[in-house]
Design an enzyme around this catalytic site. Structure first.
Site, PDB file in Angstrom:
ATOM      1  CG  ASN A  74      -0.254  -0.102   2.471  1.00 62.72           C
ATOM      2  OD1 ASN A  74       0.727  -0.479   2.635  1.00 62.72           O
ATOM      3  ND2 ASN A  74      -1.163   0.563   3.543  1.00 62.72           N
ATOM      4  N   GLY A 125       2.558  -5.447   7.574  1.00 59.27           N
ATOM      5  CA  GLY A 125       1.586  -6.175   6.589  1.00 59.27           C
ATOM      6  C   GLY A 125       0.715  -6.824   7.660  1.00 59.27           C
ATOM      7  CB  CYS A 177      -2.312   0.265   8.423  1.00 63.69           C
ATOM      8  SG  CYS A 177      -0.732   1.305   8.267  1.00 63.69           S
ATOM      9  CD  GLN A 222      -7.543  -5.354  -0.137  1.00 63.48           C
ATOM     10  OE1 GLN A 222      -6.598  -5.862   0.380  1.00 63.48           O
ATOM     11  NE2 GLN A 222      -8.564  -4.972   0.955  1.00 63.48           N
ATOM     12  CD  GLU A 242       8.339   0.770  10.860  1.00 61.36           C
ATOM     13  OE1 GLU A 242       9.190   0.745  10.239  1.00 61.36           O
ATOM     14  OE2 GLU A 242       7.023   0.111  10.696  1.00 61.36           O
TER      15      GLU A 242
HETATM   16  P1  ADP Z   1      -0.926  -7.699   2.790  1.00 62.53           P
HETATM   17  O1  ADP Z   1      -0.605  -8.369   1.365  1.00 62.53           O
HETATM   18  O2  ADP Z   1      -2.269  -7.914   3.152  1.00 62.53           O
HETATM   19  O3  ADP Z   1      -0.199  -6.409   2.844  1.00 62.53           O
HETATM   20  P2  ADP Z   1       0.813  -9.695   3.997  1.00 62.53           P
HETATM   21  O4  ADP Z   1       1.217  -9.898   5.354  1.00 62.53           O
HETATM   22  O5  ADP Z   1       0.276 -11.090   3.315  1.00 62.53           O
HETATM   23  O6  ADP Z   1      -0.145  -8.647   3.942  1.00 62.53           O
HETATM   24  O7  ADP Z   1       2.063  -9.330   3.041  1.00 62.53           O
HETATM   25  C1  ADP Z   1       2.697  -8.307   3.448  1.00 62.53           C
HETATM   26  C2  ADP Z   1       4.534  -8.765   3.017  1.00 62.53           C
HETATM   27  O8  ADP Z   1       4.537  -9.975   3.634  1.00 62.53           O
HETATM   28  C3  ADP Z   1       4.561  -9.046   1.620  1.00 62.53           C
HETATM   29  O9  ADP Z   1       5.858  -8.566   1.003  1.00 62.53           O
HETATM   30  C4  ADP Z   1       4.353 -10.461   1.562  1.00 62.53           C
HETATM   31  O10 ADP Z   1       5.111 -11.120   0.275  1.00 62.53           O
HETATM   32  C5  ADP Z   1       5.106 -10.952   2.853  1.00 62.53           C
HETATM   33  N1  ADP Z   1       4.781 -12.255   3.237  1.00 62.53           N
HETATM   34  C6  ADP Z   1       3.439 -12.976   3.040  1.00 62.53           C
HETATM   35  N2  ADP Z   1       3.297 -14.115   3.364  1.00 62.53           N
HETATM   36  C7  ADP Z   1       4.720 -14.386   4.054  1.00 62.53           C
HETATM   37  C8  ADP Z   1       5.203 -15.403   4.737  1.00 62.53           C
HETATM   38  N3  ADP Z   1       4.756 -16.607   4.895  1.00 62.53           N
HETATM   39  N4  ADP Z   1       6.418 -15.320   4.983  1.00 62.53           N
HETATM   40  C9  ADP Z   1       6.951 -14.300   4.834  1.00 62.53           C
HETATM   41  N5  ADP Z   1       6.632 -13.071   4.272  1.00 62.53           N
HETATM   42  C10 ADP Z   1       5.563 -13.102   3.906  1.00 62.53           C
END
Ligand code: ADP
Length: 478
Positions: free
Chosen positions: A148, A224, A280, A327, A458
């Site tokens: 985002n 995330g 967020c 989304q 942060e």
């Molecule tokens: P969103 O996509 O809703 O922002 P996510 O937590 O899925 O939230 O993704 C945020 C970041 O974490 C992205 O860079 C994504 O690729 C990474 N990510 C998602 N799943 C995993 C995982 N199992 N291990 C490590 N990083 C991850």
């Protein structure tokens, strides 16, 4: 094909392709990337580990010059990079340029901080001994970012990591690799020694997983989802790595009877729907007291209906598309859930067509809600807000705090008494009085309480807490 940046060079392309699609016009393929996997991630970690010590001993002038170079180039190219960001993420052009500008200033801020890294010197309680308290780099920092804020979030993690002498392995979100790649390209020309900064573009389950699990990565900073963040915290704890998480929000905006109506509606519209509600810190629960409720709702509905939803790059667009098909599906599912829970859809909530095929959604407002409903408890991450009606400030405050999250909390009021009370009693990391819950400065700490954040803050000078370790050195003086 664009590739990951490892050990001072953009690597050879592999076989796995990743297409970056414009959410305002899904026929527009912005860039094609080569997807990296576990092997490339391990190379990046090895390179960072090898470069960390020497970078940790670099002098403040070197760090200043590099961070200042990066910040200056970002600022000089803000229009071009802002357009790229808007094209891949879907926020409007002014928002895209605004985000890039902020990223430039973040690098400038930490360029200055590099000159101010200090410590303390104290006399020991033992005769003839002194004590130095200093901050040392952590080592290799893993940076995992969401889609985002494709430039600002990487900037607010990469800039302090480098400022405090750490090496970096950065994994951007796969949905928005073009802005990340442009940032890495600038960093590649900044004079930073090879291996200090690495960017690996690939799936979270491989690249992210490898970063999280590596014993050579001493700290992980992640923004995330709550579920991924929780898993990361557990895995980091198991191997004693530092961890910093920025997760979701369900941010309340209280509007009291004594609020300036026009201002309150502006604050609500801006906080709830700008950047397509994909922040967020977005206001998703608007809590309004009885006396102003009818006027507020009428004006809010009018303003929301009038919002121009369209192509992020068109000059008259106020609300860009949702960032991705998945989304959009999530937003529409929550709109259905809210209806089934008995909430009233006051305006919007429908997918609309634009001049080009994209993920356009009318901003939605729900009334007749109860704070126990899922629409009031779970983060939608889209242009969807609820408005509830309460008797007075005390009821509003109780409802505002009744959430698992605690990132940002807003209030619109002309009363000094309530403003002061709210600043002290809102259970959130950031409080906004007569300002939108979303939209923060770059030189002060950012973060929340409860399930919204975990670990040190942060940004601003508080960033030092995560990106350094404290050492206490005793010396017998005579
Ligand atoms: P969103 O996509 O809703 O922002 P996510 O937590 O899925 O939230 O993704 C945020 C970041 O974490 C992205 O860079 C994504 O690729 C990474 N990510 C998602 N799943 C995993 C995982 N199992 N291990 C490590 N990083 C991850």
């Amino acid at each position: 094909m664009k590739t990951s940046y490892i050990n001072g060079r953009f690597i050879e392309a592999g076989e796995q392709e990743l297409k970056n699609i414009n959410p305002s016009d899904i026929s527009d393929v912005i860039d094609t990337f080569s997807r990296a996997g576990r092997a490339e991630t391990r190379q990046a970690i090895t390179a960072a580990a090898a470069a960390a010590d020497s970078w940790g001993r670099s002098n403040p002038q070197q760090r200043f010059d590099i961070l200042d170079f990066i910040g200056s180039e970002i600022l000089a190219r803000r229009e071009e990079l802002g357009a790229l960001l808007s094209r891949e993420e879907g926020k409007t052009l002014p928002e895209g340029i605004g985000e890039v500008t902020r990223a430039g200033y973040l690098f400038k801020f930490f360029a200055g901080e590099a000159l101010r890294i200090g410590g303390e010197k104290l006399d020991s309680v033992r005769a003839g001994a002194t004590i130095d308290i200093t901050r040392e780099p952590v080592g290799v920092v893993g940076i995992i970012t969401p889609w985002n804020f494709p430039v600002a979030i990487p900037a607010w993690k990469i800039a302090p990591a480098l400022c405090y002498g750490n090496a970096v392995v950065f994994k951007p979100a796969e949905l928005v690799p073009s802005s990340a790649w442009a940032l890495a390209e600038i960093i590649s020309r900044s004079g930073l020694p090879a291996g200090v900064f690495n960017m690996v573009i690939g799936p979270g389950r491989e690249v992210g997983d490898e970063i999280i699990g590596s014993n050579e990565v001493q700290a992980i900073t992640f923004t995330g989802s709550v579920s991924t963040g929780t898993m990361i915290a557990q895995r980091c704890a198991a191997r004693m790595a530092k961890v910093q998480l920025e997760l979701g929000g369900k941010n309340p905006l209280i509007v009291l009877d004594d609020a300036d109506l026009e201002q309150a509606v502006d604050v609500a519209v801006q906080g709830s729907f700008y950047s397509t509600g994909q922040r967020c810190t977005a206001s998703s629960r608007i809590i309004v007291t009885d006396g102003i409720y009818n006027d507020f709702i009428a004006l809010l509905a009018k303003r929301t209906k009038a919002l121009r939803v369209g192509n992020a790059l068109s000059s008259d667009t106020q609300i860009g598309p949702v960032a991705s098909a998945s989304q959009l599906q999530q937003d529409l599912e929550y709109i259905e859930i809210a209806k089934q829970e008995g909430a009233t859809l006051l305006v919007g909530g429908k997918r609309i067509e634009g001049e080009t095929e994209g993920y356009y959604l009318q901003p939605a407002i729900f009334t007749d809600v109860d704070n126990r409903m899922r629409i009031c408890r779970e983060e939608v991450f889209g242009p969807v807000a609820t408005v509830s009606r309460v008797a007075d400030y005390e009821a509003a405050l109780a409802e505002a705090n009744d959430t698992q999250f605690g990132l940002s909390a807003g209030i619109c009021t002309t009363s000094l008494k309530y403003a002061e009370h709210y600043k002290r009693h809102a259970k959130a990391g950031m409080v906004m009085v007569n300002l939108p819950t979303a939209g923060v400065d770059y030189h002060v700490p950012f973060g929340g309480t409860k399930a919204s954040s975990y670990g040190p803050r942060e940004q601003g000078r508080y960033a030092a807490e995560f990106y350094t370790r404290v050492k206490t050195a005793y010396q017998k003086a005579d």
